[in-house]
Enzyme design. Structure first.
Site, PDB file in Angstrom:
ATOM      1  N   GLY A 122       7.383 -75.883 -57.500  1.00 14.17           N
ATOM      2  CA  GLY A 122       8.328 -75.091 -58.112  1.00 14.17           C
ATOM      3  C   GLY A 122       9.293 -75.918 -59.026  1.00 14.17           C
ATOM      4  O   GLY A 122      10.646 -75.368 -58.857  1.00 14.17           O
ATOM      5  N   ASP A 172      -0.089 -78.836 -69.922  1.00 12.61           N
ATOM      6  CA  ASP A 172       0.092 -79.408 -68.836  1.00 12.61           C
ATOM      7  C   ASP A 172      -1.152 -79.610 -68.280  1.00 12.61           C
ATOM      8  O   ASP A 172      -1.737 -80.489 -67.622  1.00 12.61           O
ATOM      9  CB  ASP A 172       0.572 -78.054 -67.773  1.00 12.61           C
ATOM     10  CG  ASP A 172       1.848 -77.849 -68.134  1.00 12.61           C
ATOM     11  OD1 ASP A 172       2.622 -78.742 -68.868  1.00 12.61           O
ATOM     12  OD2 ASP A 172       2.587 -76.807 -67.694  1.00 12.61           O
ATOM     13  N   TYR A 221       9.295 -66.472 -70.128  1.00  8.79           N
ATOM     14  CA  TYR A 221       8.420 -67.458 -70.752  1.00  8.79           C
ATOM     15  C   TYR A 221       7.497 -66.880 -72.044  1.00  8.79           C
ATOM     16  O   TYR A 221       7.466 -67.047 -73.068  1.00  8.79           O
ATOM     17  CB  TYR A 221       7.441 -68.067 -69.752  1.00  8.79           C
ATOM     18  CG  TYR A 221       6.513 -69.194 -70.606  1.00  8.79           C
ATOM     19  CD1 TYR A 221       7.052 -70.592 -70.284  1.00  8.79           C
ATOM     20  CD2 TYR A 221       5.185 -69.012 -71.017  1.00  8.79           C
ATOM     21  CE1 TYR A 221       6.057 -71.518 -70.981  1.00  8.79           C
ATOM     22  CE2 TYR A 221       4.418 -69.742 -71.468  1.00  8.79           C
ATOM     23  CZ  TYR A 221       5.104 -71.202 -71.769  1.00  8.79           C
ATOM     24  OH  TYR A 221       4.199 -72.118 -72.137  1.00  8.79           O
TER      25      TYR A 221
HETATM   26  C1  GLA Z   1       5.118 -74.772 -69.069  1.00  5.58           C
HETATM   27  C2  GLA Z   1       3.933 -74.495 -69.702  1.00  5.58           C
HETATM   28  C3  GLA Z   1       3.588 -75.400 -70.836  1.00  5.58           C
HETATM   29  C4  GLA Z   1       4.759 -75.606 -71.820  1.00  5.58           C
HETATM   30  C5  GLA Z   1       6.168 -76.013 -71.002  1.00  5.58           C
HETATM   31  C6  GLA Z   1       7.276 -75.803 -71.805  1.00  5.58           C
HETATM   32  O1  GLA Z   1       5.357 -76.045 -68.423  1.00  5.58           O
HETATM   33  O2  GLA Z   1       2.865 -74.418 -68.731  1.00  5.58           O
HETATM   34  O3  GLA Z   1       2.270 -74.761 -71.552  1.00  5.58           O
HETATM   35  O4  GLA Z   1       4.889 -74.253 -72.628  1.00  5.58           O
HETATM   36  O5  GLA Z   1       6.334 -74.980 -69.904  1.00  5.58           O
HETATM   37  O6  GLA Z   1       7.268 -76.835 -72.905  1.00  5.58           O
END
Ligand code: GLA
Length: 382
Positions: A122, A172, A221
């Site tokens: 988190g 990520d 998001y």
């Molecule tokens: C999260 C998402 C990534 C990226 C970041 C912002 O971590 O999983 O794919 O978009 O936010 O940079």
């Protein structure tokens, strides 16, 4: 640190020893936020915090999962019937990965799994991507699928997009799969080409988690992503990667204020990433500082994903470091962590400033980690 008796615990739960371990790291993003799903550039590094999964193949089609973090809670599902969501939130990540592997046509066999992780949860350090990539590593090895780390990362992203309903980009999962010790990874999210950029020996990565409970993160998001796609449409380009500031200004009158601002962030952030990569290569703290400060302000004012707690932490750390450090929020926003680049001797300045000012301003304790850039996915057979 892996829990001391991890293997013994596996044997205790399943009555047979594990055959292998899959380990995938969390990450911190140095710069390049919300650019990944716009086919742009990012500069994250994998951290030496890992999600580790011990496993053993079963003789049937069942996946059985225990986690050291949720003792007494076990998830179990069959691979030969449709995989749907279960009651366990963390268990759903394993289901999600199995679901996309199956959908892709991979032949999976049942496995017993035991999960341990020291990736802070988190805090925007990608504990979920670490879990997805580690699970991908399990199926790849246990079922001899011979997939590349890049493919495992892409399947992890699909799991997040299509099963967990978060429209994240590839950053990520790709850095969790392909991170390199002592390096950051410049990723071109259009071609998926990567370049490992050495982190200078005298540079420390300090992560301060605001510990603000993140809420409504996925819906906000996903909305940002829609705004970016609309802006790209209105400029008649496939993605914001192909746009520049002149094109944006020309199309401004056709855009909502939000579409304009989101696109402005992404277009300017892409060039900051390339400049920051050069600055990292040159160990140029002044340039890193200017670029990370600009990135934070753009995330605050244009992309609107910071909160008073992360803005406050950035301010506290910037004041403590002065010219000697570069600071910005990192990760998916709406809480989570900030990242500071500084010289080793200045870490104590950050610690002192955070403990003197953060709690008294926001009534929450922050957590501080000194991050080390580590390797990506590793699967070890015993
Ligand atoms: C999260 C998402 C990534 C990226 C970041 C912002 O971590 O999983 O794919 O978009 O936010 O940079």
């Amino acid at each position: 640190m892996v829990t001391d008796n991890f293997c013994e615990l596996f044997e205790e739960i399943y009555q047979h020893p594990a055959q292998a371990m899959s380990a995938a790291p969390g990450r911190v993003n140095l710069i390049g936020e919300f650019t990944d799903y716009n086919n742009g550039f990012v500069l994250p590094c994998a951290l030496e915090f890992y999600t580790r999964i011990l496993y053993r193949k079963r003789n049937d089609n069942k996946v059985v999962v225990h986690s050291l973090h949720y003792p007494g809670e076990c998830d179990e599902f069959a691979l030969d019937t449709e995989i749907t969501r279960g009651d366990s939130q963390w268990g759903n990540y394993i289901r999600a990965v199995a679901y996309v592997f199956k959908r892709q046509g991979h032949q999976l066999s049942g496995v017993d799994l035991l999960i341990d992780s020291n990736v802070p949860q988190g805090s925007g350090l990608s504990s979920s991507a670490a879990l997805e990539v580690a699970v991908g590593g399990v199926f790849n090895q246990a079922c001899q699928l011979n997939l590349s780390n890049e493919t495992i990362a892409l399947l992890g992203q699909e799991a997040e997009n299509d099963f967990m309903d978060c429209q994240c980009g590839i950053m990520d999962q790709l850095v969790s799969a392909n991170g390199k010790k002592a390096h950051a990874l410049l990723i071109d999210c259009q071609s998926l080409a990567t370049e490992a950029i050495g982190i200078p020996d005298d540079l420390s990565i300090v992560i301060v988690n605001s510990n603000y409970p993140r809420k409504l993160v996925d819906s906000e998001y996903n909305q940002r992503r829609i705004d970016c796609e609309q802006a790209a449409n209105k400029m008649s380009v496939a993605s914001l990667r192909d746009a520049d500031i002149d094109m944006l200004d020309n199309a401004r009158s056709s855009m909502t204020e939000n579409e304009y601002k989101r696109a402005h962030h992404v277009i300017t952030e892409n060039s900051r990433v390339l400049n920051a990569t050069q600055a990292l290569k040159n160990n140029d703290m002044q340039m890193l500082r200017a670029l990370m400060t600009a990135s934070h302000l753009s995330l605050r004012d244009d992309f609107e994903v910071t909160i008073p707690e992360t803005d406050g932490l950035v301010e506290i750390c910037q004041t403590a470091l002065g010219n000697a450090g570069a600071v910005r929020m990192t990760g998916g926003g709406f809480g989570g962590a900030i990242v500071c680049l500084c010289r080793h001797d200045d870490i104590d300045k950050i610690k002192a400033a955070v403990s003197a000012h953060y709690f008294s301003r926001f009534n929450i304790q922050a957590s501080l980690y000194v991050g080390k850039a580590g390797n990506g996915l590793q699967v070890t057979e015993f």
